[in-house]
Scaffold this motif. Sequence first.
Motif, PDB file in Angstrom:
ATOM      1  N   LEU A 174     -47.401 -29.920 -34.886  1.00  0.00           N
ATOM      2  CA  LEU A 174     -46.152 -30.691 -34.878  1.00  0.00           C
ATOM      3  C   LEU A 174     -45.084 -29.858 -34.183  1.00  0.00           C
ATOM      4  O   LEU A 174     -44.674 -28.813 -34.691  1.00  0.00           O
ATOM      5  CB  LEU A 174     -45.788 -30.974 -36.344  1.00  0.00           C
ATOM      6  N   LEU A 232     -42.131 -16.274 -41.544  1.00  0.00           N
ATOM      7  CA  LEU A 232     -42.334 -17.666 -41.977  1.00  0.00           C
ATOM      8  C   LEU A 232     -43.624 -17.809 -42.776  1.00  0.00           C
ATOM      9  O   LEU A 232     -43.666 -18.529 -43.782  1.00  0.00           O
ATOM     10  CB  LEU A 232     -42.342 -18.612 -40.763  1.00  0.00           C
ATOM     11  N   SER A 279     -46.937 -23.781 -37.616  1.00  0.00           N
ATOM     12  CA  SER A 279     -46.513 -24.528 -38.810  1.00  0.00           C
ATOM     13  C   SER A 279     -45.057 -24.308 -39.186  1.00  0.00           C
ATOM     14  O   SER A 279     -44.505 -25.085 -39.966  1.00  0.00           O
ATOM     15  CB  SER A 279     -47.418 -24.177 -40.000  1.00  0.00           C
TER      16      SER A 279
HETATM   17  C1  SAM Z   1     -40.488 -26.059 -33.248  1.00  0.00           C
HETATM   18  S1  SAM Z   1     -41.281 -25.175 -34.515  1.00  0.00           S
HETATM   19  C2  SAM Z   1     -42.107 -26.455 -35.392  1.00  0.00           C
HETATM   20  C3  SAM Z   1     -42.462 -26.060 -36.778  1.00  0.00           C
HETATM   21  C4  SAM Z   1     -43.148 -27.154 -37.595  1.00  0.00           C
HETATM   22  N1  SAM Z   1     -44.439 -27.490 -37.048  1.00  0.00           N
HETATM   23  C5  SAM Z   1     -42.260 -28.364 -37.680  1.00  0.00           C
HETATM   24  O1  SAM Z   1     -42.472 -29.325 -36.959  1.00  0.00           O
HETATM   25  O2  SAM Z   1     -41.308 -28.322 -38.472  1.00  0.00           O
HETATM   26  C6  SAM Z   1     -42.618 -24.395 -33.649  1.00  0.00           C
HETATM   27  C7  SAM Z   1     -43.283 -23.302 -34.482  1.00  0.00           C
HETATM   28  O3  SAM Z   1     -44.488 -22.926 -33.832  1.00  0.00           O
HETATM   29  C8  SAM Z   1     -44.579 -21.520 -33.798  1.00  0.00           C
HETATM   30  N2  SAM Z   1     -45.374 -21.212 -32.601  1.00  0.00           N
HETATM   31  C9  SAM Z   1     -45.072 -21.489 -31.311  1.00  0.00           C
HETATM   32  N3  SAM Z   1     -46.059 -21.097 -30.492  1.00  0.00           N
HETATM   33  C10 SAM Z   1     -47.019 -20.580 -31.288  1.00  0.00           C
HETATM   34  C11 SAM Z   1     -48.292 -20.009 -31.027  1.00  0.00           C
HETATM   35  N4  SAM Z   1     -48.784 -19.933 -29.783  1.00  0.00           N
HETATM   36  N5  SAM Z   1     -49.020 -19.554 -32.063  1.00  0.00           N
HETATM   37  C12 SAM Z   1     -48.541 -19.654 -33.346  1.00  0.00           C
HETATM   38  N6  SAM Z   1     -47.337 -20.188 -33.648  1.00  0.00           N
HETATM   39  C13 SAM Z   1     -46.589 -20.640 -32.634  1.00  0.00           C
HETATM   40  C14 SAM Z   1     -43.137 -21.034 -33.722  1.00  0.00           C
HETATM   41  O4  SAM Z   1     -42.998 -19.705 -34.200  1.00  0.00           O
HETATM   42  C15 SAM Z   1     -42.427 -22.046 -34.609  1.00  0.00           C
HETATM   43  O5  SAM Z   1     -42.399 -21.643 -35.952  1.00  0.00           O
END
Ligand code: SAM
Length: 284
Positions: free
Chosen positions: A146, A108, A77
């Motif tokens: 997302l 976060l 998120s």
């Molecule tokens: C590119 S950001 C997108 C954040 C938000 N969904 C948006 O679109 O603004 C990806 C987020 O997913 C988290 N993330 C990536 N892989 C993950 C996982 N396997 N489990 C939990 N969080 C994850 C990252 O830490 C990051 O905060």
Amino acid sequence: MAAAREKVAARHVRRELLENQSLELLQTLHLVTRDGQLNADARRKLKQVNHLVGLLQPALDDVQGRVEAPTVVDVGSGNAYLGFVLYELFFKDRAAGEVLNVESRAELSAKGNERAQALGFSRLRFTTASIAEAAYPKKLHLLTALHACDTATDDAMAVALAHQSDHIALVPCCQAELAQQLKDARPKVEASMQALFSHPWHRREFGSHLTNVLRALVLEANGYQVTVTELAGWEHSLKNELILARRVGHQNGIAKQRLAALLDATGVAPKIVRVLRGEAGVAG
Ligand SMILES: C[S@@+](CC[C@H](N)C(=O)[O-])C[C@H]1O[C@@H](n2cnc3c(N)ncnc32)[C@H](O)[C@@H]1O
């Protein structure tokens, strides 16, 4: 088009908001500056989230019409702009139902919890965990992911399937896993098919496209009706493929056959396929 990249002066910010969307929310999320302006990056993010919320409206109307206390989960998120907007528009004025945000970065989710508290959003929760290992309610009504990076989108799908989410919305991001698998599989793949991904650039592009085609087929094979569409115009983001799925419940034999045939022809096995075969970690 250029206008969408410009900042918005304080006196015009309300024009950017959806009906019932508050300025207070944007202030708490630091999407507007102290002097009330919406800078270009924040405007782009808000446009994208608001556009997605519009596309999710039928799913939310469906679950809120049927379920007294629906659960929406947003995984990966980040700053949870989506979760906050969904809560304000669809949950704040209802007695029950919750929005759960799953994020691996503790800072976060801590910030998200603080902001939810400041806004009095008591049923907007954050949990610090990986998507595959987080604890989820037994039944999900809408799962969103997302821009969850690379195979995190597969983890999100696995969670949605395990919890029979009524609706799923995926905006995949940097799906890189299959480029290497295509390279390894090339000698075994039929010659005309090989031409599609002989060059490294094509392999990356084709691998990315193939990943999302396979994801859509996996969802169809597992009882979902799938729509693939554009999240927002190219001026807002380069990662704008949106996979929307609605659970219809019955397994789809044709999709299963197509999925098997495509996996066979390309020699790949993306993470969601390995998870469903029991070859990779299964989400709880
Ligand atoms: C590119 S950001 C997108 C954040 C938000 N969904 C948006 O679109 O603004 C990806 C987020 O997913 C988290 N993330 C990536 N892989 C993950 C996982 N396997 N489990 C939990 N969080 C994850 C990252 O830490 C990051 O905060």
